[in-house]
Write a protein that holds these residues in place. Structure first.
Motif, PDB file in Angstrom:
ATOM      1  N   THR A  42      32.695  26.115  41.496  1.00 31.39           N
ATOM      2  CA  THR A  42      32.231  25.003  40.825  1.00 31.39           C
ATOM      3  C   THR A  42      32.684  24.197  40.109  1.00 31.39           C
ATOM      4  N   ALA A  43      33.853  23.747  39.999  1.00 37.02           N
ATOM      5  CA  ALA A  43      34.360  22.248  39.593  1.00 37.02           C
ATOM      6  C   ALA A  43      34.030  21.226  40.986  1.00 37.02           C
ATOM      7  N   VAL A  44      33.836  21.461  42.137  1.00 35.24           N
ATOM      8  CA  VAL A  44      33.661  20.871  43.283  1.00 35.24           C
ATOM      9  C   VAL A  44      32.266  20.329  43.884  1.00 35.24           C
ATOM     10  N   ALA A  45      31.502  21.803  43.257  1.00 34.19           N
ATOM     11  CA  ALA A  45      30.017  21.522  43.248  1.00 34.19           C
ATOM     12  C   ALA A  45      29.799  20.459  41.884  1.00 34.19           C
ATOM     13  N   ARG A  46      30.014  20.749  40.818  1.00 32.02           N
ATOM     14  CA  ARG A  46      29.832  19.781  39.510  1.00 32.02           C
ATOM     15  C   ARG A  46      30.073  18.442  40.142  1.00 32.02           C
ATOM     16  N   ALA A  47      31.017  18.084  40.646  1.00 33.59           N
ATOM     17  CA  ALA A  47      32.546  17.087  39.858  1.00 33.59           C
ATOM     18  C   ALA A  47      31.637  15.906  41.651  1.00 33.59           C
ATOM     19  N   ALA A  48      30.695  16.899  42.887  1.00 34.45           N
ATOM     20  CA  ALA A  48      30.168  16.502  43.921  1.00 34.45           C
ATOM     21  C   ALA A  48      28.487  16.195  43.539  1.00 34.45           C
ATOM     22  N   GLY A  49      28.295  16.908  42.722  1.00 36.94           N
ATOM     23  CA  GLY A  49      26.797  16.932  42.007  1.00 36.94           C
ATOM     24  C   GLY A  49      25.845  17.261  43.244  1.00 36.94           C
ATOM     25  N   VAL A  50      26.248  18.844  43.900  1.00 37.01           N
ATOM     26  CA  VAL A  50      25.073  19.291  45.215  1.00 37.01           C
ATOM     27  C   VAL A  50      25.260  21.282  44.281  1.00 37.01           C
ATOM     28  N   SER A  51      24.485  21.706  44.987  1.00 31.02           N
ATOM     29  CA  SER A  51      24.428  23.183  44.715  1.00 31.02           C
ATOM     30  C   SER A  51      25.387  23.907  44.410  1.00 31.02           C
ATOM     31  N   ASN A  52      25.617  24.676  44.197  1.00 28.40           N
ATOM     32  CA  ASN A  52      27.302  25.491  44.331  1.00 28.40           C
ATOM     33  C   ASN A  52      26.771  26.577  45.328  1.00 28.40           C
ATOM     34  N   TRP A  53      25.694  26.730  46.384  1.00 25.05           N
ATOM     35  CA  TRP A  53      25.392  27.332  47.519  1.00 25.05           C
ATOM     36  C   TRP A  53      26.284  26.760  48.361  1.00 25.05           C
ATOM     37  N   LEU A  54      26.116  24.878  47.764  1.00 23.60           N
ATOM     38  CA  LEU A  54      26.783  24.377  49.390  1.00 23.60           C
ATOM     39  C   LEU A  54      28.300  24.626  49.786  1.00 23.60           C
ATOM     40  N   VAL A  55      28.850  24.823  48.166  1.00 19.82           N
ATOM     41  CA  VAL A  55      30.586  24.611  48.415  1.00 19.82           C
ATOM     42  C   VAL A  55      30.126  26.434  48.842  1.00 19.82           C
ATOM     43  N   TYR A  56      29.932  26.720  49.023  1.00 22.11           N
ATOM     44  CA  TYR A  56      30.111  27.974  49.166  1.00 22.11           C
ATOM     45  C   TYR A  56      29.310  28.120  50.593  1.00 22.11           C
TER      46      TYR A  56
END
Length: 143
Positions: A42-56
């Motif tokens: 969640t923290a990575v998605a927020r900081a990168a400005g991308v969707s939660n789907w992308l980090v998975y």
């Protein structure tokens, strides 16, 4: 050179956008690791400005999981997360515990002394009462 169709242009734009987002995610993970910030999906998605789907997504998820494993192996990470106390903190806790034990022992000794004094007074009162009863019974018996 053949002209590109609108579908090809859109496809290429999407690919470029996807590469950009993935690169941002990986850069964010590296940045969070270098600053010793907890790496979470969640923290990575927020900081990168991308969707939660992308980090998975495949390829990204594995990199985040690797970063999390590296952080778990760091002693500093343990200290920051409060899972392990520093030597200074343990020495302070020990000193405070010793002071508390000293104060409690003093209080215990005072209570013991007060209890012993009360027992002496109580024992003395019982002896006096027994004498009074004895004298009263002799006085009534003598009449």
């Amino acid at each position: 050179m053949t002209a590109r169709t609108p579908a090809q242009v859109l496809h290429e734009a999407r690919q470029a956008d996807s590469r950009d987002k993935r690169a941002r995610v990986l850069a964010t993970v590296a940045d969070m690791e270098s600053r010793h910030e907890p790496v979470t999906f969640t923290a990575v998605a927020r900081a990168a400005g991308v969707s939660n789907w992308l980090v998975y997504a495949t390829g990204i998820r594995e990199r985040i999981e690797q970063a999390r494993e590296r952080q778990k192996a760091l002693p500093r990470h343990e200290l920051e997360m409060g899972r392990q106390a520093s030597a200074g903190a343990m020495q302070t806790d020990l000193a405070l515990a010793r002071e508390e034990i000293k104060a409690l022992r003093g209080e215990r000794d005072q209570l013991k002394a007060a209890g012993a004094a009360t027992m002496i007074v109580d024992t003395g009162c019982h002896a006096v009462m027994a004498s009074v009863v004895d004298l009263c019974s002799k006085a009534t018996g003598a009449r």
